[in-house]
Write a protein that holds these residues in place. Sequence first.
Motif, short mmCIF file in Angstrom:
data_model
loop_
_atom_site.label_atom_id
_atom_site.label_comp_id
_atom_site.label_asym_id
_atom_site.label_seq_id
_atom_site.Cartn_x
_atom_site.Cartn_y
_atom_site.Cartn_z
N ASP A 152 -7.73 -2.90 0.46
CA ASP A 152 -6.55 -2.50 -0.33
C ASP A 152 -6.28 -3.48 -1.47
O ASP A 152 -6.79 -4.61 -1.47
N GLN B 175 -9.46 7.94 2.76
CA GLN B 175 -10.28 7.10 1.90
C GLN B 175 -11.60 6.98 2.66
O GLN B 175 -11.65 7.24 3.85
N PHE C 238 -4.56 3.48 14.58
CA PHE C 238 -4.40 3.93 13.20
C PHE C 238 -5.77 4.42 12.74
O PHE C 238 -6.74 3.64 12.69
N HIS D 47 -0.29 9.32 7.55
CA HIS D 47 -0.50 8.49 8.74
C HIS D 47 0.23 9.10 9.95
O HIS D 47 0.92 10.11 9.82
N TYR E 277 0.83 -1.20 0.00
CA TYR E 277 0.00 0.00 0.00
C TYR E 277 0.87 1.25 0.00
O TYR E 277 0.70 2.15 -0.82
N ARG F 176 -12.72 1.81 10.31
CA ARG F 176 -13.25 0.52 9.83
C ARG F 176 -13.79 -0.29 11.02
O ARG F 176 -14.78 -1.01 10.91
N PRO G 267 -7.44 5.04 9.99
CA PRO G 267 -8.30 4.31 9.04
C PRO G 267 -8.81 3.00 9.62
O PRO G 267 -9.96 2.62 9.37
N TYR H 126 -6.93 -4.63 5.83
CA TYR H 126 -5.66 -4.00 5.43
C TYR H 126 -4.93 -5.09 4.67
O TYR H 126 -4.90 -6.24 5.13
N ASP I 16 -4.97 10.30 6.52
CA ASP I 16 -5.18 9.19 7.47
C ASP I 16 -4.69 9.51 8.87
O ASP I 16 -4.26 8.60 9.60
#
Length: 320
Positions: A229, A114, A145, A77, A27, A151, A147, A203, A101
Amino acid sequence: APTAAVPPKFAEGVRVALVRQLSSGDYFEQWLAGAQAEAESLNVKLEISSGDGNNDKQALNLEQAVNQKADAIIVDHGFAQTVQPAIKKAADAGIPLVAFDVDPGTPKAVSLTQDDHKIAELALGALKEGTGGSGDVIYVYVAGFAPLDRRNEVWTQFKKDNPGIKEVAQIGVVNNSTASAVADQAKAALQANPGVKAIFAPYDEFAKGAAIAVKELGLQGQVKIYGADISTADIGVITEPNSPWVATATTDPSNVGRIAVRAAALLVAGERVAPELKVPPALVTQRQLRDGGIAGIEQLTAAVPALTTPDVARVPWAAS
Ligand code: SR1
């Protein structure tokens, strides 16, 4: 075709600092390749640093970018508590910022993400269809993290809405060899929970690790993996004979890297950029890849044009 003249600053040379938390894995490599390609086409010098997973190192790199007065900074990130103090300094110094992110903690920065809720919804929709809405599931997650946390919000709600789905184990690690570390954990979790039907691994390094474990245990007929991803290597894993990885919800990572650089360039030029940019994902299934003979990212983006988003942070003086 361009609809504006190139701002004079871009002929002189623009320096954009890209301050990354992580850089290893498909990624992050693809994201960087996209960012570099866009920087080259806009005549932007990208000054790249990575914390390589060390948050203190990332914070120092960010301080350095502020002290060196970059024309703009992209923070890729990071954990809010380690990057927000230096982001504040940059904002106070008037340096334009794009935060990908990571929560920048200031409305002065453009926030790029995203659509992580959608990523999880698409993958879990496939999981629900694949399991019939019931069964034991292993979940791969590491908190902190941004993202993955977003999720996780969807997963938490999904379990409430689908009481037949039982999370029997939560595993997860993010480091420089995430896939192999997750493979070891997934193997242990599968051995401890012989009835597992699915692994939710949002991920691609998680999904790759889960696939290694399922294959090593010979459980391909029983356990399916729903991930996030994509990369050309991931497409290889998903489409290989008897692969347990059956669906992934994804953007095109290199497209996201391109958007980050475009947004930074627009800010340097004094153009307006929406405070929040959200890149939409698509669900990509094993069947779709196999049926379409799709073996790489270029073929995928040709087959799914929605993965290319030229209108997000469009640069009016750029050729395309
Ligand atoms: C460790 S965070 C990994 C995620 O960051 C990006 O949002 C990618 O989609 C990846 O899943």
